[in-house]
Write a protein that holds these residues in place. Structure first.
Motif, PDB file in Angstrom:
ATOM      1  N   ALA A  52       1.660 -13.899   5.450  1.00 29.53           N
ATOM      2  CA  ALA A  52       2.085 -13.092   6.596  1.00 29.53           C
ATOM      3  C   ALA A  52       2.115 -13.936   7.864  1.00 29.53           C
ATOM      4  O   ALA A  52       3.027 -13.797   8.701  1.00 29.53           O
ATOM      5  CB  ALA A  52       1.158 -11.887   6.767  1.00 29.53           C
ATOM      6  N   ASP A  53       1.134 -14.807   8.050  1.00 32.51           N
ATOM      7  CA  ASP A  53       1.134 -15.718   9.197  1.00 32.51           C
ATOM      8  C   ASP A  53       2.385 -16.588   9.211  1.00 32.51           C
ATOM      9  O   ASP A  53       2.880 -16.977  10.277  1.00 32.51           O
ATOM     10  CB  ASP A  53      -0.095 -16.642   9.167  1.00 32.51           C
ATOM     11  N   LEU A  54       2.885 -16.908   8.018  1.00 26.93           N
ATOM     12  CA  LEU A  54       4.065 -17.763   7.883  1.00 26.93           C
ATOM     13  C   LEU A  54       5.357 -16.954   7.779  1.00 26.93           C
ATOM     14  O   LEU A  54       6.391 -17.468   7.365  1.00 26.93           O
ATOM     15  CB  LEU A  54       3.903 -18.662   6.660  1.00 26.93           C
ATOM     16  N   ASP A  55       5.286 -15.679   8.171  1.00 24.23           N
ATOM     17  CA  ASP A  55       6.455 -14.794   8.219  1.00 24.23           C
ATOM     18  C   ASP A  55       7.062 -14.506   6.854  1.00 24.23           C
ATOM     19  O   ASP A  55       8.260 -14.240   6.736  1.00 24.23           O
ATOM     20  CB  ASP A  55       7.532 -15.355   9.160  1.00 24.23           C
ATOM     21  N   VAL A  56       6.256 -14.547   5.812  1.00 25.26           N
ATOM     22  CA  VAL A  56       6.700 -14.161   4.475  1.00 25.26           C
ATOM     23  C   VAL A  56       6.166 -12.762   4.182  1.00 25.26           C
ATOM     24  O   VAL A  56       4.961 -12.538   4.270  1.00 25.26           O
ATOM     25  CB  VAL A  56       6.185 -15.146   3.409  1.00 25.26           C
ATOM     26  N   PRO A  57       7.034 -11.786   3.856  1.00 23.15           N
ATOM     27  CA  PRO A  57       6.536 -10.446   3.525  1.00 23.15           C
ATOM     28  C   PRO A  57       5.547 -10.511   2.364  1.00 23.15           C
ATOM     29  O   PRO A  57       5.846 -11.077   1.307  1.00 23.15           O
ATOM     30  CB  PRO A  57       7.805  -9.682   3.137  1.00 23.15           C
ATOM     31  N   ALA A  58       4.365  -9.947   2.574  1.00 26.31           N
ATOM     32  CA  ALA A  58       3.307 -10.037   1.564  1.00 26.31           C
ATOM     33  C   ALA A  58       2.660  -8.688   1.367  1.00 26.31           C
ATOM     34  O   ALA A  58       2.447  -7.923   2.324  1.00 26.31           O
ATOM     35  CB  ALA A  58       2.255 -11.065   1.981  1.00 26.31           C
ATOM     36  N   SER A  59       2.343  -8.397   0.121  1.00 26.04           N
ATOM     37  CA  SER A  59       1.667  -7.160  -0.244  1.00 26.04           C
ATOM     38  C   SER A  59       0.431  -7.510  -1.053  1.00 26.04           C
ATOM     39  O   SER A  59       0.460  -8.442  -1.872  1.00 26.04           O
ATOM     40  CB  SER A  59       2.611  -6.272  -1.065  1.00 26.04           C
ATOM     41  N   TRP A  60      -0.653  -6.801  -0.821  1.00 31.30           N
ATOM     42  CA  TRP A  60      -1.882  -7.025  -1.571  1.00 31.30           C
ATOM     43  C   TRP A  60      -2.182  -5.783  -2.392  1.00 31.30           C
ATOM     44  O   TRP A  60      -2.250  -4.684  -1.860  1.00 31.30           O
ATOM     45  CB  TRP A  60      -3.028  -7.344  -0.612  1.00 31.30           C
ATOM     46  N   ARG A  61      -2.338  -5.972  -3.707  1.00 28.96           N
ATOM     47  CA  ARG A  61      -2.687  -4.880  -4.619  1.00 28.96           C
ATOM     48  C   ARG A  61      -4.101  -5.120  -5.129  1.00 28.96           C
ATOM     49  O   ARG A  61      -4.450  -6.202  -5.590  1.00 28.96           O
ATOM     50  CB  ARG A  61      -1.724  -4.826  -5.809  1.00 28.96           C
ATOM     51  N   SER A  62      -4.935  -4.081  -5.048  1.00 25.01           N
ATOM     52  CA  SER A  62      -6.326  -4.227  -5.443  1.00 25.01           C
ATOM     53  C   SER A  62      -6.967  -2.854  -5.506  1.00 25.01           C
ATOM     54  O   SER A  62      -6.289  -1.819  -5.479  1.00 25.01           O
ATOM     55  CB  SER A  62      -7.075  -5.132  -4.450  1.00 25.01           C
ATOM     56  N   ALA A  63      -8.292  -2.848  -5.572  1.00 24.38           N
ATOM     57  CA  ALA A  63      -9.080  -1.629  -5.461  1.00 24.38           C
ATOM     58  C   ALA A  63     -10.329  -1.938  -4.657  1.00 24.38           C
ATOM     59  O   ALA A  63     -10.901  -3.026  -4.788  1.00 24.38           O
ATOM     60  CB  ALA A  63      -9.456  -1.083  -6.841  1.00 24.38           C
ATOM     61  N   VAL A  64     -10.721  -1.003  -3.825  1.00 27.02           N
ATOM     62  CA  VAL A  64     -11.968  -1.093  -3.061  1.00 27.02           C
ATOM     63  C   VAL A  64     -12.713   0.218  -3.228  1.00 27.02           C
ATOM     64  O   VAL A  64     -12.133   1.230  -3.631  1.00 27.02           O
ATOM     65  CB  VAL A  64     -11.717  -1.371  -1.562  1.00 27.02           C
ATOM     66  N   GLY A  65     -13.996   0.198  -2.915  1.00 23.41           N
ATOM     67  CA  GLY A  65     -14.736   1.441  -2.925  1.00 23.41           C
ATOM     68  C   GLY A  65     -14.313   2.342  -1.778  1.00 23.41           C
ATOM     69  O   GLY A  65     -13.840   1.871  -0.743  1.00 23.41           O
ATOM     70  N   ASP A  66     -14.474   3.616  -1.977  1.00 20.47           N
ATOM     71  CA  ASP A  66     -14.219   4.571  -0.883  1.00 20.47           C
ATOM     72  C   ASP A  66     -15.472   4.611  -0.013  1.00 20.47           C
ATOM     73  O   ASP A  66     -16.184   5.607   0.055  1.00 20.47           O
ATOM     74  CB  ASP A  66     -13.887   5.938  -1.458  1.00 20.47           C
ATOM     75  N   ASP A  67     -15.731   3.470   0.643  1.00 24.17           N
ATOM     76  CA  ASP A  67     -16.952   3.301   1.409  1.00 24.17           C
ATOM     77  C   ASP A  67     -16.648   2.499   2.674  1.00 24.17           C
ATOM     78  O   ASP A  67     -15.517   2.056   2.892  1.00 24.17           O
ATOM     79  CB  ASP A  67     -18.033   2.609   0.565  1.00 24.17           C
ATOM     80  N   ALA A  68     -17.669   2.323   3.497  1.00 18.13           N
ATOM     81  CA  ALA A  68     -17.455   1.641   4.779  1.00 18.13           C
ATOM     82  C   ALA A  68     -16.981   0.207   4.585  1.00 18.13           C
ATOM     83  O   ALA A  68     -16.114  -0.275   5.318  1.00 18.13           O
ATOM     84  CB  ALA A  68     -18.746   1.672   5.599  1.00 18.13           C
ATOM     85  N   LEU A  69     -17.535  -0.489   3.589  1.00 15.65           N
ATOM     86  CA  LEU A  69     -17.112  -1.872   3.360  1.00 15.65           C
ATOM     87  C   LEU A  69     -15.665  -1.926   2.875  1.00 15.65           C
ATOM     88  O   LEU A  69     -14.902  -2.824   3.249  1.00 15.65           O
ATOM     89  CB  LEU A  69     -18.042  -2.558   2.368  1.00 15.65           C
ATOM     90  N   GLY A  70     -15.277  -0.977   2.050  1.00 15.19           N
ATOM     91  CA  GLY A  70     -13.888  -0.927   1.611  1.00 15.19           C
ATOM     92  C   GLY A  70     -12.938  -0.686   2.768  1.00 15.19           C
ATOM     93  O   GLY A  70     -11.861  -1.296   2.851  1.00 15.19           O
ATOM     94  N   ARG A  71     -13.336   0.193   3.670  1.00 13.16           N
ATOM     95  CA  ARG A  71     -12.485   0.444   4.848  1.00 13.16           C
ATOM     96  C   ARG A  71     -12.416  -0.802   5.723  1.00 13.16           C
ATOM     97  O   ARG A  71     -11.373  -1.101   6.312  1.00 13.16           O
ATOM     98  CB  ARG A  71     -13.021   1.644   5.635  1.00 13.16           C
ATOM     99  N   ARG A  72     -13.518  -1.534   5.801  1.00 12.89           N
ATOM    100  CA  ARG A  72     -13.518  -2.777   6.575  1.00 12.89           C
ATOM    101  C   ARG A  72     -12.551  -3.786   5.957  1.00 12.89           C
ATOM    102  O   ARG A  72     -11.797  -4.455   6.670  1.00 12.89           O
ATOM    103  CB  ARG A  72     -14.936  -3.353   6.592  1.00 12.89           C
ATOM    104  N   VAL A  73     -12.574  -3.920   4.651  1.00 13.00           N
ATOM    105  CA  VAL A  73     -11.669  -4.843   3.967  1.00 13.00           C
ATOM    106  C   VAL A  73     -10.214  -4.455   4.208  1.00 13.00           C
ATOM    107  O   VAL A  73      -9.378  -5.299   4.568  1.00 13.00           O
ATOM    108  CB  VAL A  73     -11.982  -4.867   2.455  1.00 13.00           C
TER     109      VAL A  73
END
Length: 340
Positions: A52-73
């Protein structure tokens, strides 16, 4: 011939776990620190953010917890300009955690990711238009180590569908010994790395996994199938192999503050350069430029040079690059992440 063309344009989709990360001050100790810095860390999201910094469209696929740390990520990765709309929020499993421990010989990393939300990912992450329409899908050996279902995800991504278009698959070996049961990593990572279209591996990684006496050319003999194999030799340089030949580009001299994240930065720079015009030597240069920004900071991601500087560096003659490589780049300014 210096160029390798990728399929039709599209985003780069990076798939893998990102964790909350805790660390004391660089000169501190986990045993005595009274406070820890909270950040986020993940190989694949590092690649996505640098893209993204290099102006390339980027998507991230993953899973996080439904928790404060996940929201931070999610907030941190999304703020970098990466599409995070495909990230699953798991109501039952937690966000993974890593703890950095500064040590005299470098930074030790402790993982707390067993049973994490991302470890439950499986091949269904590859379903949907975002992945099918990608120019490149980027994965790493870290994901293959997390769980059997995650390994199935990586295996399916590397398997051509019957009669269908598969995006170009980029795979970074990214060996993390602490995540593997003894004696299991070498064969699995070899098989996965040899099935990708573009494979990244450090020479030191290859030597640890497949033979201490390996030279750069030997790694190509071990991994003959990738259309592009990039072997990184630390601060010395990187070599790209294709069916048309090989190219070696010297790394830029950089004062190393912390090496964590530099491999991810290199992969992002190389992919961005390749997507720009297919020129392999220039892609190697952009990989080194991007890696230098990670080496110069304690975080996984540092500020890039401004766009004009990057264009000038990529346009240098081989002789001019050699002089620059010996001298090193001046530090990037405090104004944030550069774009091209």
């Amino acid at each position: 011939m210096n160029q390798l063309r990728l399929p039709a344009p599209g985003p780069v989709v990076c798939i893998g776990e990102t964790m909350a990360a805790l660390a004391p001050a660089p000169d501190g100790s986990l045993e005595t620190a009274e406070s820890l810095r909270l950040s986020v860390a993940g190989a694949e999201s590092n690649v996505a953010m640098y893209l993204a910094d290099l102006d390339v469209p980027a998507s991230w696929r993953s899973a996080v917890g439904d928790d404060a740390l996940g929201r931070r990520v999610l907030a941190a990765v999304g703020a970098a300009g990466v599409d995070v709309s495909g990230v699953h929020r798991d109501p039952e499993r937690p966000t993974g955690l890593m703890v950095k421990e500064p040590a005299g010989s470098g930074t030790r990393v402790h993982y707390y990711r067993g049973g994490s939300a991302a470890s439950a990912m499986g091949p269904d992450v590859l379903d949907g238009d975002t992945v099918r329409s990608a120019a490149v899908v980027h994965l790493t050996g870290v994901t293959a180590a997390l769980s059997p279902s995650c390994r199935s995800l990586v295996t399916r991504a590397l398997t051509p569908p019957p009669g269908g278009r598969r995006p170009t698959v980029s795979f970074d070996v990214n060996h993390r010994a602490a995540l593997w049961r003894p004696g299991t990593a070498a064969q699995v990572l070899h098989d996965l790395a040899n099935r990708a279209d573009i494979t990244f591996v450090g020479l030191d990684e290859a030597q640890d996994l497949w033979g201490a006496d390996l030279a750069t050319d030997d790694v190509r003999k071990l991994l003959p199938h990738p259309r592009l194999l990039v072997v990184k030799d630390g601060g010395r340089g990187a070599t790209a192999f294709s069916e048309d030949g090989s190219w070696t580009v010297r790394a830029l001299r950089t004062e190393v503050v912390e090496a964590v994240g530099a491999g991810d930065a290199f992969a992002a720079g190389f992919l961005a350069g390749l997507l720009r015009d297919g020129d392999v030597p220039r892609a190697l240069r952009l990989g080194h430029i991007t890696a230098g920004s990670a080496l110069a900071v304690t975080a996984d991601r540092g500020p890039l040079p401004d766009a004009a500087t990057i264009r000038r560096l990529l346009a240098m003659t081989p002789g001019e690059w050699e002089v620059l490589a010996a001298e090193g780049l001046p530090p990037a300014g405090p104004g944030g992440h550069g774009t091209t």
